[in-house]
Structure formats: structure tokens, C-alpha cells
Design a protein around this motif. Structure first.
Motif, PDB file in Angstrom:
ATOM      1  N   SER A  38     -28.400  58.931 -50.049  1.00 45.23           N
ATOM      2  CA  SER A  38     -27.592  59.753 -49.142  1.00 45.23           C
ATOM      3  C   SER A  38     -27.248  58.979 -47.870  1.00 45.23           C
ATOM      4  N   LEU A  39     -28.246  58.322 -47.297  1.00 45.47           N
ATOM      5  CA  LEU A  39     -28.014  57.534 -46.084  1.00 45.47           C
ATOM      6  C   LEU A  39     -27.082  56.358 -46.368  1.00 45.47           C
ATOM      7  N   ALA A  40     -27.316  55.661 -47.478  1.00 48.20           N
ATOM      8  CA  ALA A  40     -26.509  54.493 -47.821  1.00 48.20           C
ATOM      9  C   ALA A  40     -25.055  54.881 -48.114  1.00 48.20           C
ATOM     10  N   LEU A  41     -24.840  55.958 -48.846  1.00 48.59           N
ATOM     11  CA  LEU A  41     -23.475  56.391 -49.134  1.00 48.59           C
ATOM     12  C   LEU A  41     -22.762  56.855 -47.868  1.00 48.59           C
ATOM     13  N   GLY A  42     -23.504  57.503 -46.974  1.00 45.91           N
ATOM     14  CA  GLY A  42     -22.923  57.891 -45.681  1.00 45.91           C
ATOM     15  C   GLY A  42     -22.494  56.666 -44.881  1.00 45.91           C
ATOM     16  N   ALA A  43     -23.348  55.643 -44.853  1.00 48.34           N
ATOM     17  CA  ALA A  43     -23.016  54.404 -44.138  1.00 48.34           C
ATOM     18  C   ALA A  43     -21.841  53.693 -44.789  1.00 48.34           C
ATOM     19  N   LEU A  44     -21.811  53.685 -46.107  1.00 50.10           N
ATOM     20  CA  LEU A  44     -20.712  53.050 -46.833  1.00 50.10           C
ATOM     21  C   LEU A  44     -19.383  53.725 -46.488  1.00 50.10           C
ATOM     22  N   ALA A  45     -19.372  55.046 -46.428  1.00 51.87           N
ATOM     23  CA  ALA A  45     -18.148  55.793 -46.138  1.00 51.87           C
ATOM     24  C   ALA A  45     -17.749  55.704 -44.667  1.00 51.87           C
ATOM     25  N   LEU A  46     -18.723  55.720 -43.772  1.00 50.02           N
ATOM     26  CA  LEU A  46     -18.424  55.740 -42.338  1.00 50.02           C
ATOM     27  C   LEU A  46     -18.128  54.356 -41.776  1.00 50.02           C
ATOM     28  N   GLY A  47     -18.612  53.311 -42.422  1.00 53.27           N
ATOM     29  CA  GLY A  47     -18.422  51.951 -41.927  1.00 53.27           C
ATOM     30  C   GLY A  47     -16.974  51.598 -41.623  1.00 53.27           C
ATOM     31  N   PRO A  48     -16.048  51.826 -42.534  1.00 50.90           N
ATOM     32  CA  PRO A  48     -14.646  51.488 -42.233  1.00 50.90           C
ATOM     33  C   PRO A  48     -14.079  52.245 -41.030  1.00 50.90           C
ATOM     34  N   VAL A  49     -14.538  53.470 -40.805  1.00 49.71           N
ATOM     35  CA  VAL A  49     -14.073  54.229 -39.637  1.00 49.71           C
ATOM     36  C   VAL A  49     -14.537  53.538 -38.366  1.00 49.71           C
TER      37      VAL A  49
ATOM     38  N   LEU B  54     -15.532  50.449 -37.984  1.00 51.57           N
ATOM     39  CA  LEU B  54     -15.001  49.091 -37.866  1.00 51.57           C
ATOM     40  C   LEU B  54     -13.515  49.057 -37.527  1.00 51.57           C
ATOM     41  N   SER B  55     -12.776  50.093 -37.889  1.00 48.60           N
ATOM     42  CA  SER B  55     -11.333  50.081 -37.653  1.00 48.60           C
ATOM     43  C   SER B  55     -10.894  50.906 -36.448  1.00 48.60           C
ATOM     44  N   ALA B  56     -11.767  51.737 -35.905  1.00 49.32           N
ATOM     45  CA  ALA B  56     -11.398  52.549 -34.743  1.00 49.32           C
ATOM     46  C   ALA B  56     -11.169  51.644 -33.530  1.00 49.32           C
TER      47      ALA B  56
ATOM     48  N   ARG C 149     -17.280  54.718 -30.744  1.00 44.46           N
ATOM     49  CA  ARG C 149     -18.674  54.859 -30.297  1.00 44.46           C
ATOM     50  C   ARG C 149     -19.438  55.884 -31.134  1.00 44.46           C
ATOM     51  N   ALA C 150     -18.853  57.031 -31.371  1.00 41.66           N
ATOM     52  CA  ALA C 150     -19.547  58.078 -32.143  1.00 41.66           C
ATOM     53  C   ALA C 150     -19.794  57.630 -33.580  1.00 41.66           C
ATOM     54  N   SER C 151     -18.763  57.084 -34.212  1.00 37.91           N
ATOM     55  CA  SER C 151     -18.959  56.639 -35.598  1.00 37.91           C
ATOM     56  C   SER C 151     -19.878  55.428 -35.652  1.00 37.91           C
ATOM     57  N   GLY C 152     -19.823  54.578 -34.633  1.00 31.13           N
ATOM     58  CA  GLY C 152     -20.700  53.408 -34.583  1.00 31.13           C
ATOM     59  C   GLY C 152     -22.162  53.788 -34.430  1.00 31.13           C
ATOM     60  N   TYR C 153     -22.457  54.697 -33.502  1.00 33.51           N
ATOM     61  CA  TYR C 153     -23.842  55.141 -33.329  1.00 33.51           C
ATOM     62  C   TYR C 153     -24.361  55.819 -34.600  1.00 33.51           C
ATOM     63  N   THR C 154     -23.516  56.649 -35.195  1.00 31.70           N
ATOM     64  CA  THR C 154     -23.915  57.339 -36.429  1.00 31.70           C
ATOM     65  C   THR C 154     -24.149  56.338 -37.550  1.00 31.70           C
TER      66      THR C 154
ATOM     67  N   ILE D 275     -31.867  45.422 -40.857  1.00 38.44           N
ATOM     68  CA  ILE D 275     -32.529  45.808 -39.604  1.00 38.44           C
ATOM     69  C   ILE D 275     -32.260  44.761 -38.524  1.00 38.44           C
ATOM     70  N   ALA D 276     -32.368  43.492 -38.883  1.00 41.03           N
ATOM     71  CA  ALA D 276     -32.116  42.418 -37.912  1.00 41.03           C
ATOM     72  C   ALA D 276     -30.658  42.411 -37.476  1.00 41.03           C
ATOM     73  N   GLY D 277     -29.742  42.590 -38.421  1.00 36.89           N
ATOM     74  CA  GLY D 277     -28.323  42.568 -38.094  1.00 36.89           C
ATOM     75  C   GLY D 277     -27.910  43.704 -37.186  1.00 36.89           C
ATOM     76  N   VAL D 278     -28.339  44.909 -37.513  1.00 38.56           N
ATOM     77  CA  VAL D 278     -27.988  46.070 -36.686  1.00 38.56           C
ATOM     78  C   VAL D 278     -28.584  45.916 -35.286  1.00 38.56           C
ATOM     79  N   THR D 279     -29.827  45.482 -35.221  1.00 37.28           N
ATOM     80  CA  THR D 279     -30.480  45.301 -33.919  1.00 37.28           C
ATOM     81  C   THR D 279     -29.751  44.253 -33.084  1.00 37.28           C
ATOM     82  N   ALA D 280     -29.438  43.116 -33.691  1.00 38.43           N
ATOM     83  CA  ALA D 280     -28.732  42.054 -32.966  1.00 38.43           C
ATOM     84  C   ALA D 280     -27.356  42.532 -32.507  1.00 38.43           C
ATOM     85  N   ALA D 281     -26.639  43.234 -33.357  1.00 37.71           N
ATOM     86  CA  ALA D 281     -25.299  43.704 -32.997  1.00 37.71           C
ATOM     87  C   ALA D 281     -25.347  44.677 -31.823  1.00 37.71           C
ATOM     88  N   VAL D 282     -26.328  45.554 -31.816  1.00 38.30           N
ATOM     89  CA  VAL D 282     -26.469  46.503 -30.698  1.00 38.30           C
ATOM     90  C   VAL D 282     -26.793  45.738 -29.409  1.00 38.30           C
ATOM     91  N   ILE D 283     -27.666  44.758 -29.503  1.00 40.16           N
ATOM     92  CA  ILE D 283     -28.018  43.953 -28.316  1.00 40.16           C
ATOM     93  C   ILE D 283     -26.781  43.223 -27.796  1.00 40.16           C
TER      94      ILE D 283
END
Length: 133
Positions: free
Chosen positions: A12-23, A25-27, A35-40, A77-85
């Protein structure tokens, strides 16, 4: 391997991330939608990565049930953490580059690996839903 509650949460989490990622990345960068789609997306990705640590498979080549796909757990985990930093430090070029790589590796790459015929999702899709092989 059977469809357990941990696998249901992970999928469920992975499919949500798969679907929301393009939003995300393209917003338009800096917009409320970005920001909202990125945080989610970050929460979904971290949840999917953490939940994957509880999914183990002793049939494939493994170390204590952890298979090569679990390398993506650590990388995500490393990628998301680094990107947020990098975003916090306003290094937007690195933030963007790492977010794209994390999406492609953590969502697309892991998703393709999960669709292999020897995996639970692969068996479900190729054998049961499509009646192939």
C-alpha cells in the motif's frame, strides 16, 4: 511466501509512493502542491522502506532472510534523508537529482524486481491475474 499484513502495508505504501512520485517531481518547485505531495511522498517512501525490513524470504539467496532487494531499503532511506537535507540547505540541484534517483531506484527498480515470477507479486500478476506461465 504468503500475503501477510506486513506485505499488505508495504504494498500500500509503495503503490502510493509510485503513484504520487510523478506529481511531486513534476509540480512547480516550491509550490504548495510540490511541498504537500513531496512531504507525503517522503513519508510513503520511508514507510515502504522500513516495512520492507520486516519482509524476509528464505527461498532466494539471502543472509538471515534478507535478499538483494533489501539493499534498496538502505539506499531508499539514505536517499530520502539526503534529499531532505539538501532541500533544507537550499541545494535544490542535489535535492532534485537525489529525489529522481530515489524514485527511479526505490519505486521503479524495486517494483520491477518485485514483478519477477519468483516473487509474491510476480506470481500474483503473471500466474493468477494474467493466467500466464
Amino acid at each position: 511466501m504468503s500475503f501477510t499484513p506486513v506485505i499488505a502495508v508495504h504494498m500500500s505504501l509503495a503503490l502510493g509512493a509510485l503513484a504520487l512520485g510523478p506529481v511531486a517531481l513534476s509540480a512547480r518547485k516550491g509550490s504548495p502542491l510540490h511541498r504537500a505531495s513531496g512531504y507525503t511522498w517522503v513519508v510513503l517512501m520511508l514507510g515502504a522502506a522500513i516495512s520492507s525490513a520486516f519482509i524476509r524470504d528464505f527461498r532466494l539467496p539471502n543472509v538471515m532472510g534478507y535478499t538483494p532487494i533489501h539493499i534498496l531499503t538502505v539506499a531508499t532511506i539514505a536517499g530520502v534523508t539526503a534529499a531532505v537535507i539538501f532541500a533544507i540547505r537550499r541545494n535544490i540541484a542535489m535535492h532534485k537529482r537525489i529525489m529522481w534517483r530515489t524514485y527511479l531506484g526505490g519505486c521503479i527498480g524495486a517494483g520491477l524486481f518485485a514483478l519477477l515470477p519468483s516473487r509474491l507479486l510476480g506470481d500474483l500478476v503473471w500466474h493468477q491475474l494474467l493466467a500466464l506461465v
